[in-house]
Write a protein that holds these residues in place. Structure first.
Motif, PDB file in Angstrom:
ATOM      1  N   GLY A  50       0.817  -1.286  -0.116  1.00 46.32           N
ATOM      2  CA  GLY A  50       0.002  -0.001  -0.040  1.00 46.32           C
ATOM      3  C   GLY A  50       0.792   1.019  -0.126  1.00 46.32           C
ATOM      4  O   GLY A  50       2.244   1.121  -0.123  1.00 46.32           O
ATOM      5  N   ALA A  51       0.193   2.468   0.065  1.00 44.77           N
ATOM      6  CA  ALA A  51       1.052   3.611   0.204  1.00 44.77           C
ATOM      7  C   ALA A  51       1.669   3.976   1.388  1.00 44.77           C
ATOM      8  O   ALA A  51       2.887   4.667   1.255  1.00 44.77           O
ATOM      9  N   THR A  52       1.349   3.501   2.483  1.00 41.82           N
ATOM     10  CA  THR A  52       1.896   3.494   3.778  1.00 41.82           C
ATOM     11  C   THR A  52       3.327   2.846   3.735  1.00 41.82           C
ATOM     12  O   THR A  52       4.164   3.568   4.056  1.00 41.82           O
ATOM     13  N   HIS A  85       0.205  13.206   4.834  1.00 47.54           N
ATOM     14  CA  HIS A  85      -0.270  11.973   5.369  1.00 47.54           C
ATOM     15  C   HIS A  85       0.598  11.694   6.559  1.00 47.54           C
ATOM     16  O   HIS A  85       1.770  11.743   6.414  1.00 47.54           O
ATOM     17  N   ALA A  87       1.464   8.751   6.913  1.00 45.22           N
ATOM     18  CA  ALA A  87       2.503   7.910   6.423  1.00 45.22           C
ATOM     19  C   ALA A  87       3.843   8.512   6.261  1.00 45.22           C
ATOM     20  O   ALA A  87       5.105   7.905   6.352  1.00 45.22           O
ATOM     21  N   MET A 132       3.708  15.867  -0.826  1.00 46.70           N
ATOM     22  CA  MET A 132       2.458  15.066  -1.476  1.00 46.70           C
ATOM     23  C   MET A 132       1.909  15.889  -2.722  1.00 46.70           C
ATOM     24  O   MET A 132       2.126  17.056  -2.943  1.00 46.70           O
ATOM     25  N   ASN A 136      -5.252  14.565   1.172  1.00 45.40           N
ATOM     26  CA  ASN A 136      -6.323  13.650   1.096  1.00 45.40           C
ATOM     27  C   ASN A 136      -7.408  14.201   1.692  1.00 45.40           C
ATOM     28  O   ASN A 136      -8.569  13.776   1.938  1.00 45.40           O
ATOM     29  N   ASP A 161       4.321  11.772  -2.619  1.00 49.84           N
ATOM     30  CA  ASP A 161       3.134  10.811  -1.996  1.00 49.84           C
ATOM     31  C   ASP A 161       1.876  11.169  -2.902  1.00 49.84           C
ATOM     32  O   ASP A 161       1.159  12.214  -2.774  1.00 49.84           O
ATOM     33  N   THR A 163      -0.796   9.548  -3.932  1.00 49.89           N
ATOM     34  CA  THR A 163      -1.926   8.347  -3.574  1.00 49.89           C
ATOM     35  C   THR A 163      -3.305   8.985  -3.941  1.00 49.89           C
ATOM     36  O   THR A 163      -4.042   8.337  -4.356  1.00 49.89           O
ATOM     37  N   GLN A 164      -3.301  10.293  -3.628  1.00 50.46           N
ATOM     38  CA  GLN A 164      -4.769  10.834  -3.852  1.00 50.46           C
ATOM     39  C   GLN A 164      -4.770  11.212  -5.440  1.00 50.46           C
ATOM     40  O   GLN A 164      -5.907  11.531  -6.087  1.00 50.46           O
ATOM     41  N   SER A 184      -1.681   3.990  -3.982  1.00 40.52           N
ATOM     42  CA  SER A 184      -2.320   2.927  -3.447  1.00 40.52           C
ATOM     43  C   SER A 184      -3.492   2.320  -4.424  1.00 40.52           C
ATOM     44  O   SER A 184      -4.324   3.241  -5.048  1.00 40.52           O
ATOM     45  N   HIS A 186      -6.291   0.894  -3.459  1.00 39.95           N
ATOM     46  CA  HIS A 186      -7.736   0.915  -3.004  1.00 39.95           C
ATOM     47  C   HIS A 186      -8.278   2.547  -3.139  1.00 39.95           C
ATOM     48  O   HIS A 186      -9.554   2.812  -2.957  1.00 39.95           O
ATOM     49  N   LYS A 187      -7.516   3.434  -3.619  1.00 38.57           N
ATOM     50  CA  LYS A 187      -7.992   4.865  -3.688  1.00 38.57           C
ATOM     51  C   LYS A 187      -8.289   4.999  -5.158  1.00 38.57           C
ATOM     52  O   LYS A 187      -8.726   6.083  -5.566  1.00 38.57           O
TER      53      LYS A 187
HETATM   54  C1  LIG Z   1      -4.602   6.840   1.650  1.00 38.93           C
HETATM   55  C2  LIG Z   1      -3.195   7.327   1.761  1.00 38.93           C
HETATM   56  C3  LIG Z   1      -2.103   6.941   2.266  1.00 38.93           C
HETATM   57  C4  LIG Z   1      -2.238   5.429   2.872  1.00 38.93           C
HETATM   58  O1  LIG Z   1      -2.501   4.461   1.840  1.00 38.93           O
HETATM   59  P1  LIG Z   1      -2.498   2.977   2.335  1.00 38.93           P
HETATM   60  O2  LIG Z   1      -2.545   2.346   1.104  1.00 38.93           O
HETATM   61  O3  LIG Z   1      -3.810   2.891   3.081  1.00 38.93           O
HETATM   62  O4  LIG Z   1      -1.456   2.472   3.216  1.00 38.93           O
HETATM   63  C5  LIG Z   1      -0.896   7.784   2.059  1.00 38.93           C
HETATM   64  N1  LIG Z   1      -1.114   8.890   1.886  1.00 38.93           N
HETATM   65  C6  LIG Z   1      -2.223   9.578   1.289  1.00 38.93           C
HETATM   66  C7  LIG Z   1      -2.182  11.045   0.798  1.00 38.93           C
HETATM   67  C8  LIG Z   1      -3.486   8.867   1.100  1.00 38.93           C
HETATM   68  O5  LIG Z   1      -4.455   9.277   0.934  1.00 38.93           O
END
Ligand SMILES: *Cc1c(COP(=O)(O)O)cnc(C)c1O
Length: 370
Positions: A50-52, A85, A87, A132, A136, A161, A163-164, A184, A186-187
């Motif tokens: 995952g992103a973490t 985030h 993380a 980032m 998020n 990062d 992820t979003q 990630s 699931h996003k």
């Molecule tokens: C959701 C998210 C993460 C963590 O992602 P996981 O896959 O749940 O570990 C990290 N950074 C941002 C900006 C996020 O939105």
């Protein structure tokens, strides 16, 4: 994903039989899909949980690389921002205990860092800029191409990062000079528990120290048998995102604006974040004078919305993102976040506006009676 849980159950690392080859072929196809989405090369994609994990691997991996030889002049300085985030923030905090120097850039009331402050923060010991792509909680988009340029000019690696942003808005690691990027599944409508780290191979060649040692999977950057079904899901989600990105954006932006225009009719309502530099799907809005938790607890059977981020809402502390933006305490207290998606409908927006207006007015009235 389903065949890879059942008949195609091979381990992608098993090179001596057809089960392994089938799994490995699926994995490499998914890798190409992820790479295509961010304009990277297939070999630059490292699968993670995952992103973490991707954030941890990028930041700790680069820090360890530069601090592997004790006694050398340490290059131990990392630049990040206060609205990252957890993380990223908690990873930086963990490294501070191991001797890292971390600069936390402030943000303005819209959540944007100041490029001049970033430039001024770079010093000879700086190894990494970790900013980032999009926030998020507020959807605020940082000036990524400018950050990438400054990092490149100063020969400092840029970890983003994203992820979003990945799959939501067009993104290009070449144009934007991103050296490491976390995402990630699931996003972007993929399964939970799988993600990826992009690690640039050329101009510059980025290296890092693995945080998981073992069988040497993923170019020895992340050992451990890969989650084949999950990664297949990530690949499929990446393909769908790539195909949908433009139409999704226009439609979701339209619905988000409709939601905001509807809710802004309530007096004392403000939008948090940047008006221009913002993701199309996020609405972070404050109903000044009411408590966000109370609004949510009255509507959470009809509407799925939240305060702060899903990752920290259990903690019930004020959002570090809104605090970092220097917002008034009453604005922070009254702030909720709505996230729209590919499947959000116009009638859901209508219902949400109606329900929220009714409940906010009730809460305002109850307040004035006390
Ligand atoms: C959701 C998210 C993460 C963590 O992602 P996981 O896959 O749940 O570990 C990290 N950074 C941002 C900006 C996020 O939105």
């Amino acid at each position: 994903m389903l065949p890879y849980f059942r008949e195609k159950f091979g381990n992608a690392a098993s090179r001596t039989h057809a089960f392994g080859w089938t799994a490995d072929a699926a994995l490499e196809q998914a890798r190409a899909s992820v790479a295509h989405l961010i304009n990277a090369e297939k070999e630059e994609v490292i699968f993670t949980s995952g992103a973490t994990e991707a954030c941890n691997l990028a930041i700790k991996g680069v820090f360890d690389l530069f601090n592997a030889v004790p006694g050398d002049t340490p290059r131990n300085h990392i630049i990040t921002s206060v609205t990252e985030h957890k993380a990223v923030l908690d990873t930086c905090a963990a490294l501070e205990k191991k001797g890292a120097q971390v600069t936390y850039l402030p943000v303005n009331s819209q959540g944007l860092i100041d490029i001049a402050e970033l430039q001024a923060a770079i010093r000879p010991e700086t190894i990494l800029v970790a900013i980032m792509y999009a926030n998020n909680e507020t959807g605020t988009i940082q000036p990524i191409a400018q950050i990438g340029n400054i990092a490149k000019e100063n020969k400092v690696w840029f970890f983003c990062d994203a992820t979003q942003a990945v799959g939501k808005i067009p993104l290009d690691v070449q144009v934007e000079n991103i050296d490491l990027l976390a995402m990630s599944a699931h996003k972007i409508y993929g399964p939970k528990g799988v993600g990826a780290l992009y690690v640039r191979r050329r101009n510059p060649r980025v290296r890092l120290v693995a945080q998981m040692d073992g069988g040497g999977h993923e170019r020895a950057m992340r050992s451990g048998t890969l989650n084949v079904p999950g990664i297949v899901g990530l690949g499929a989600a990446a393909d769908l995102s790539k195909a949908h990105i433009d139409t999704d954006n226009t439609r979701i932006d339209f619905l988000r604006n409709k939601l905001e225009q509807g809710l802004l009719k309530i007096s004392g309502t403000v939008i948090n974040g940047s008006d221009i530099h913002r993701l199309p799907n996020v609405c972070n809005i404050a109903f000044v004078g009411i408590k966000a938790e109370r609004l949510i607890s009255r509507l959470n059977h009809q509407i799925a919305f939240s305060v702060g981020s899903a990752c920290t809402s259990a903690a019930q502390s004020a959002s570090h993102v809104l605090v970092g933006m220097g917002l008034d305490e009453r604005v922070i207290e009254g702030s909720v976040r709505f996230s729209l998606g590919r499947f959000t409908t116009s009638s859901e927006i209508d219902q949400t506006i109606e329900l929220i207006i009714k409940e906010v007015l009730k809460l305002q009235q109850e307040n004035s009676q006390h």
